[in-house]
Design a protein around this motif. Structure first.
Motif, PDB file in Angstrom:
ATOM      1  N   ARG A 119      20.413  25.617   0.579  1.00  0.00           N
ATOM      2  CA  ARG A 119      20.254  27.351   0.476  1.00  0.00           C
ATOM      3  C   ARG A 119      19.197  27.429  -0.753  1.00  0.00           C
ATOM      4  NH1 ARG A 119      25.981  29.746  -0.366  1.00  0.00           N
ATOM      5  NH2 ARG A 119      26.057  28.362  -2.037  1.00  0.00           N
ATOM      6  N   VAL A 120      18.045  27.915  -0.242  1.00  0.00           N
ATOM      7  CA  VAL A 120      17.001  28.270  -1.457  1.00  0.00           C
ATOM      8  C   VAL A 120      17.397  29.502  -1.969  1.00  0.00           C
ATOM      9  CG1 VAL A 120      14.561  28.550  -1.888  1.00  0.00           C
ATOM     10  CG2 VAL A 120      15.378  26.802  -0.576  1.00  0.00           C
ATOM     11  N   PRO A 121      17.495  30.197  -3.019  1.00  0.00           N
ATOM     12  CA  PRO A 121      17.767  31.431  -3.219  1.00  0.00           C
ATOM     13  C   PRO A 121      16.648  32.286  -3.271  1.00  0.00           C
ATOM     14  CG  PRO A 121      18.304  29.885  -5.185  1.00  0.00           C
ATOM     15  CD  PRO A 121      17.568  29.015  -4.288  1.00  0.00           C
ATOM     16  N   ALA A 122      16.882  33.523  -2.903  1.00  0.00           N
ATOM     17  CA  ALA A 122      15.670  34.521  -2.579  1.00  0.00           C
ATOM     18  C   ALA A 122      14.580  34.523  -3.661  1.00  0.00           C
ATOM     19  CB  ALA A 122      16.357  36.032  -2.234  1.00  0.00           C
ATOM     20  N   LYS A 123      14.741  34.634  -4.892  1.00  0.00           N
ATOM     21  CA  LYS A 123      13.986  34.565  -5.804  1.00  0.00           C
ATOM     22  C   LYS A 123      12.860  33.236  -5.687  1.00  0.00           C
ATOM     23  CE  LYS A 123      16.528  32.123  -9.309  1.00  0.00           C
ATOM     24  NZ  LYS A 123      17.434  32.188 -10.571  1.00  0.00           N
ATOM     25  N   VAL A 124      13.346  32.105  -5.418  1.00  0.00           N
ATOM     26  CA  VAL A 124      12.674  31.058  -5.202  1.00  0.00           C
ATOM     27  C   VAL A 124      11.792  31.212  -3.999  1.00  0.00           C
ATOM     28  CG1 VAL A 124      12.508  28.597  -4.872  1.00  0.00           C
ATOM     29  CG2 VAL A 124      14.113  29.565  -6.600  1.00  0.00           C
ATOM     30  N   ARG A 125      12.456  31.435  -2.778  1.00  0.00           N
ATOM     31  CA  ARG A 125      11.805  31.649  -1.510  1.00  0.00           C
ATOM     32  C   ARG A 125      10.873  32.625  -1.463  1.00  0.00           C
ATOM     33  NH1 ARG A 125      15.759  32.929   0.865  1.00  0.00           N
ATOM     34  NH2 ARG A 125      15.654  35.059   1.244  1.00  0.00           N
ATOM     35  N   THR A 126      10.988  33.904  -2.211  1.00  0.00           N
ATOM     36  CA  THR A 126      10.048  34.865  -2.143  1.00  0.00           C
ATOM     37  C   THR A 126       8.720  34.568  -2.913  1.00  0.00           C
ATOM     38  OG1 THR A 126      11.013  36.178  -3.832  1.00  0.00           O
ATOM     39  CG2 THR A 126      11.674  36.694  -1.567  1.00  0.00           C
ATOM     40  N   PHE A 127       8.975  33.743  -3.939  1.00  0.00           N
ATOM     41  CA  PHE A 127       7.942  33.470  -4.992  1.00  0.00           C
ATOM     42  C   PHE A 127       7.055  32.462  -4.557  1.00  0.00           C
ATOM     43  CE2 PHE A 127       6.240  31.604  -9.061  1.00  0.00           C
ATOM     44  CZ  PHE A 127       5.811  32.569  -9.283  1.00  0.00           C
ATOM     45  N   VAL A 128       7.695  31.560  -3.570  1.00  0.00           N
ATOM     46  CA  VAL A 128       7.033  30.471  -3.142  1.00  0.00           C
ATOM     47  C   VAL A 128       6.062  30.902  -2.027  1.00  0.00           C
ATOM     48  CG1 VAL A 128       7.234  28.393  -1.522  1.00  0.00           C
ATOM     49  CG2 VAL A 128       8.443  28.407  -3.577  1.00  0.00           C
ATOM     50  N   ASP A 129       6.639  31.979  -1.206  1.00  0.00           N
ATOM     51  CA  ASP A 129       5.772  32.463   0.042  1.00  0.00           C
ATOM     52  C   ASP A 129       4.813  33.586  -0.655  1.00  0.00           C
ATOM     53  OD1 ASP A 129       7.456  31.429   1.778  1.00  0.00           O
ATOM     54  OD2 ASP A 129       8.877  33.336   1.961  1.00  0.00           O
ATOM     55  N   PHE A 130       4.850  33.894  -2.006  1.00  0.00           N
ATOM     56  CA  PHE A 130       3.934  34.979  -2.525  1.00  0.00           C
ATOM     57  C   PHE A 130       2.765  33.804  -3.000  1.00  0.00           C
ATOM     58  CE2 PHE A 130       2.367  36.797  -6.468  1.00  0.00           C
ATOM     59  CZ  PHE A 130       1.976  38.165  -6.067  1.00  0.00           C
ATOM     60  N   LEU A 131       3.078  32.977  -3.644  1.00  0.00           N
ATOM     61  CA  LEU A 131       1.941  32.036  -4.400  1.00  0.00           C
ATOM     62  C   LEU A 131       1.198  31.316  -3.320  1.00  0.00           C
ATOM     63  CD1 LEU A 131       3.529  30.445  -7.379  1.00  0.00           C
ATOM     64  CD2 LEU A 131       1.906  32.290  -7.267  1.00  0.00           C
ATOM     65  N   THR A 132       2.105  30.807  -2.111  1.00  0.00           N
ATOM     66  CA  THR A 132       1.458  30.441  -0.903  1.00  0.00           C
ATOM     67  C   THR A 132       0.281  31.142  -0.291  1.00  0.00           C
ATOM     68  OG1 THR A 132       3.213  28.949  -0.569  1.00  0.00           O
ATOM     69  CG2 THR A 132       1.594  29.207   1.344  1.00  0.00           C
ATOM     70  N   GLU A 133       0.532  32.432  -0.251  1.00  0.00           N
ATOM     71  CA  GLU A 133      -0.326  33.279   0.434  1.00  0.00           C
ATOM     72  C   GLU A 133      -1.427  33.574  -0.499  1.00  0.00           C
ATOM     73  OE1 GLU A 133      -0.439  37.849   2.121  1.00  0.00           O
ATOM     74  OE2 GLU A 133       1.198  37.301   1.573  1.00  0.00           O
ATOM     75  N   ARG A 134      -1.145  33.957  -1.750  1.00  0.00           N
ATOM     76  CA  ARG A 134      -2.216  34.191  -2.701  1.00  0.00           C
ATOM     77  C   ARG A 134      -3.350  32.961  -2.919  1.00  0.00           C
ATOM     78  NH1 ARG A 134      -0.034  38.215  -1.302  1.00  0.00           N
ATOM     79  NH2 ARG A 134       0.103  40.413  -2.667  1.00  0.00           N
ATOM     80  N   LEU A 135      -2.671  31.835  -3.273  1.00  0.00           N
ATOM     81  CA  LEU A 135      -3.552  30.852  -3.766  1.00  0.00           C
ATOM     82  C   LEU A 135      -4.117  30.005  -2.496  1.00  0.00           C
ATOM     83  CD1 LEU A 135      -1.048  28.945  -6.061  1.00  0.00           C
ATOM     84  CD2 LEU A 135      -2.912  30.520  -6.720  1.00  0.00           C
ATOM     85  N   GLY A 136      -3.489  30.297  -1.497  1.00  0.00           N
ATOM     86  CA  GLY A 136      -3.942  29.662   0.036  1.00  0.00           C
ATOM     87  C   GLY A 136      -5.205  30.463   0.374  1.00  0.00           C
ATOM     88  N   SER A 137      -5.354  31.677   0.031  1.00  0.00           N
ATOM     89  CA  SER A 137      -6.670  32.345   0.199  1.00  0.00           C
ATOM     90  C   SER A 137      -7.678  32.282  -0.738  1.00  0.00           C
ATOM     91  CB  SER A 137      -6.160  33.985   0.632  1.00  0.00           C
ATOM     92  OG  SER A 137      -5.782  34.421  -0.549  1.00  0.00           O
ATOM     93  N   ASN A 138      -7.490  31.678  -1.802  1.00  0.00           N
ATOM     94  CA  ASN A 138      -8.477  31.575  -3.027  1.00  0.00           C
ATOM     95  C   ASN A 138      -9.641  30.360  -2.614  1.00  0.00           C
ATOM     96  OD1 ASN A 138      -9.959  31.246  -5.586  1.00  0.00           O
ATOM     97  ND2 ASN A 138      -8.211  32.084  -6.312  1.00  0.00           N
ATOM     98  N   THR A 139     -10.890  30.977  -2.430  1.00  0.00           N
ATOM     99  CA  THR A 139     -11.811  29.980  -2.138  1.00  0.00           C
ATOM    100  C   THR A 139     -12.288  29.096  -3.169  1.00  0.00           C
ATOM    101  OG1 THR A 139     -13.523  31.723  -2.676  1.00  0.00           O
ATOM    102  CG2 THR A 139     -12.961  31.835  -0.550  1.00  0.00           C
ATOM    103  N   ALA A 140     -11.948  29.308  -4.417  1.00  0.00           N
ATOM    104  CA  ALA A 140     -12.223  28.342  -5.385  1.00  0.00           C
ATOM    105  C   ALA A 140     -11.328  27.094  -5.260  1.00  0.00           C
ATOM    106  CB  ALA A 140     -11.959  29.107  -6.708  1.00  0.00           C
ATOM    107  N   LEU A 141     -10.023  27.501  -4.622  1.00  0.00           N
ATOM    108  CA  LEU A 141      -9.144  26.183  -4.480  1.00  0.00           C
ATOM    109  C   LEU A 141      -9.203  25.716  -3.105  1.00  0.00           C
ATOM    110  CD1 LEU A 141      -6.007  28.136  -5.949  1.00  0.00           C
ATOM    111  CD2 LEU A 141      -8.086  26.898  -7.021  1.00  0.00           C
TER     112      LEU A 141
END
Length: 306
Positions: free
Chosen positions: A276-298
């Motif tokens: 069971r992954v807490p909602a705070k972890v699940r939402t933060f991971v999803d948030f970072l995955t979306e934002r960082l994954g779309s950064n062309t510098a990375l």
């Protein structure tokens, strides 16, 4: 004092390797810490900590008890969070860690945006240039550059970076652009010691490793300092591609020896495996995955660009 409080005190003493440091961290008096440990050892009937005038270490029984305390308190916290609805609603304290410069450039700007979306979450960002222990240091989410070596962690790749050699155009105009890593032996080198990725200059040529020993004239402990000095035109440095993406785009730095770079390293958003992954972890991971994954510098897809 109940047993859960005693366990927390014991864990803190073990982590801080001292009574006074544990008292400061827990905001209680040192005598209270001493009494709690003494009461535990008397009740259990064995010594948990080996004390000298200069050091404090866990006994064999103490190490086993520490592992049990972490497991028990973890289960208690999990039960409380479940009862409070934290597995469905993002809430509570969330600790994230990342390398210093990566955190400053890419994570810090996202924290306020995440907190605005989830007002019941409190964030603590640990930006350090060392590999942290997620379990021992209570870290919920980590940004790792490189491959994972822990079986209890799950990572989501959001990009990749290269280890690049760069310098200012005016430096290369004066001293020439190296065409082979061996030519760096006569170059003015500024080296960052913040990470082994930057202090150990490895190269490859058609899949074969190339090893050279360099004697840097200048060593600094911060990546940004090495970048700043390179921008001045003093010498060349090795950094990770994301760290100089803006300087390369602006023409302040130029990357050389691309054909000898080792394979790119993955950037991963990491969290601990759990049923069971807490909602705070699940939402933060999803948030970072979306934002960082779309950064062309990375997402450097070719060696000729950053």
């Amino acid at each position: 004092m109940d047993r859960f409080q005693e366990m927390q005190i014991f864990m803190t003493v073990a982590e801080e390797e001292g009574f006074a440091a544990a008292a400061r961290r827990l905001n209680i008096s040192p005598p209270s810490v001493t009494r709690a440990i003494a009461a535990m050892e008397e009740r259990i009937g064995t010594q948990l900590l080996s004390r000298t005038t200069r050091s404090l270490h866990l006994t064999e029984a103490g190490q086993r008890y520490l592992d049990d305390c972490r497991r028990i308190l973890g289960e208690v916290n999990e039960a409380e969070e479940a009862a409070a609805g934290s597995y469905s609603i993002p809430c509570g304290h969330l600790t994230v860690t990342a390398p210093v410069l990566f955190g400053e450039l890419y994570i810090a700007p996202l924290l306020a945006e995440y907190l605005d979306q989830f007002p019941s979450v409190h964030l603590n960002a640990l930006l350090v240039d060392r590999v942290t222990s997620m379990v021992d240091e209570g870290i919920d989410v980590a940004i790792r550059i490189g491959h994972l070596h822990e079986n209890n962690q799950h990572g989501i790749k959001v990009g990749e970076v290269r280890q690049v050699i760069c310098g200012a155009p005016k430096y290369f105009e004066e001293f020439g652009r190296p065409r082979h890593p061996g030519e760096l032996g006569s170059a003015k080198i500024v080296m960052s010691s913040a990470s082994h990725l930057l202090s150990d200059w490895q190269f490859e040529n058609e899949g074969n490793a190339l090893s050279f020993r360099f004697d840097p004239r200048l060593v600094v402990t911060a990546n940004q300092a090495a970048i700043n000095i390179a921008c001045l035109g003093w010498g060349v440095t090795r950094v990770l591609s994301y760290q100089v993406a803006s300087q390369v785009a602006a023409g302040e730095l130029e990357v050389v020896l691309q054909d000898f770079e080792p394979p790119a390293l993955p950037i991963q958003v990491v969290y601990l495996k759990s049923n069971r992954v807490p909602a705070k972890v699940r939402t933060f991971v999803d948030f970072l995955t979306e934002r960082l994954g779309s950064n062309t510098a990375l997402r450097p897809t070719m060696k000729s660009t950053i």
